[in-house]
Design an enzyme around this catalytic site. Structure first.
Site, short mmCIF file in Angstrom:
data_model
loop_
_atom_site.label_atom_id
_atom_site.label_comp_id
_atom_site.label_asym_id
_atom_site.label_seq_id
_atom_site.Cartn_x
_atom_site.Cartn_y
_atom_site.Cartn_z
N ASN A 42 4.39 1.28 10.38
CA ASN A 42 4.01 2.50 9.68
C ASN A 42 4.80 3.69 10.22
O ASN A 42 5.15 3.75 11.40
CB ASN A 42 2.50 2.75 9.78
N ILE A 43 5.10 4.61 9.34
CA ILE A 43 5.87 5.80 9.69
C ILE A 43 5.14 7.01 9.12
O ILE A 43 5.07 7.19 7.90
CB ILE A 43 7.30 5.71 9.10
N GLU A 44 4.57 7.79 10.01
CA GLU A 44 3.81 8.97 9.58
C GLU A 44 4.74 10.17 9.43
O GLU A 44 5.85 10.19 9.94
CB GLU A 44 2.71 9.29 10.58
N CYS A 52 3.33 3.07 4.83
CA CYS A 52 2.68 1.99 5.58
C CYS A 52 3.69 0.91 5.95
O CYS A 52 4.74 0.76 5.32
CB CYS A 52 1.58 1.36 4.75
N GLU A 54 3.53 -2.21 5.46
CA GLU A 54 3.74 -3.19 4.40
C GLU A 54 4.83 -2.74 3.42
O GLU A 54 5.71 -3.50 3.06
CB GLU A 54 2.44 -3.43 3.63
N CYS A 87 -3.82 -1.07 2.63
CA CYS A 87 -4.52 -0.02 1.90
C CYS A 87 -4.37 -0.25 0.39
O CYS A 87 -3.59 -1.08 -0.06
CB CYS A 87 -3.97 1.36 2.29
N CYS A 90 -0.83 0.05 -1.00
CA CYS A 90 0.03 -1.10 -0.69
C CYS A 90 -0.37 -2.31 -1.53
O CYS A 90 0.49 -3.08 -1.97
CB CYS A 90 -0.04 -1.45 0.79
ZN ZN Z 1 -0.70 0.91 2.87
#
Ligand code: ZN
Length: 128
Positions: A42-44, A52, A54, A87, A90
């Site tokens: 994940n990359i915020e 995410c 995925e 989520c 995704c």
């Molecule tokens: Zn997701």
């Protein structure tokens, strides 16, 4: 399929997680039907929507010409004591590229795995 290889790949990817805001670190491994594995973390982002693990893995694979996917393994979370499931965004994203029987493994704790199909996680996906 070597589930341990997927677990190791996802764990390594999680090390690259960029999650300074939530500290919710996620890694995943995506297996293609041809046997290739693509990882993701994940990359915020503070200013725009984060991505995410995925969708990172799918984006890497699709950008390299892959279109047939067998399964995905995802792990992470703050303590990694409970499984992390993809989520809703995704799940819908995956439904564009995967069959309803696409397998999703959610690894957590001390070698525990929850397995679901995409259809179980997203029984009424939106498709044109
Ligand atoms: Zn997701």
């Amino acid at each position: 399929m070597d589930i341990n290889l997927l677990i190791d790949t996802a764990k390594k990817a999680r090390e690259h997680s960029y999650s300074p805001y939530s500290n919710y670190r996620v890694g995943c491994a995506l297996l293609t039907k041809s046997g290739k594995i693509f990882s993701g973390c994940n990359i915020e982002n503070d200013g725009i929507m984060s991505i995410c693990a995925e969708r990172v893995a799918f984006s890497k694979a699709i950008s390299e010409g892959e279109k047939d996917f067998k399964c995905l393994l995802v792990l992470g979370g703050k303590e990694a004591l409970e499984y992390t499931s993809p989520c809703g965004y995704c799940r819908q994203f995956m439904s564009e590229f995967c069959d309803k029987d696409f397998e999703i493994y959610m690894y957590y704790g001390d070698n525990k795995i929850e397995k679901r199909t995409l259809n179980e996680l997203l029984p009424y996906s939106f498709n044109l």
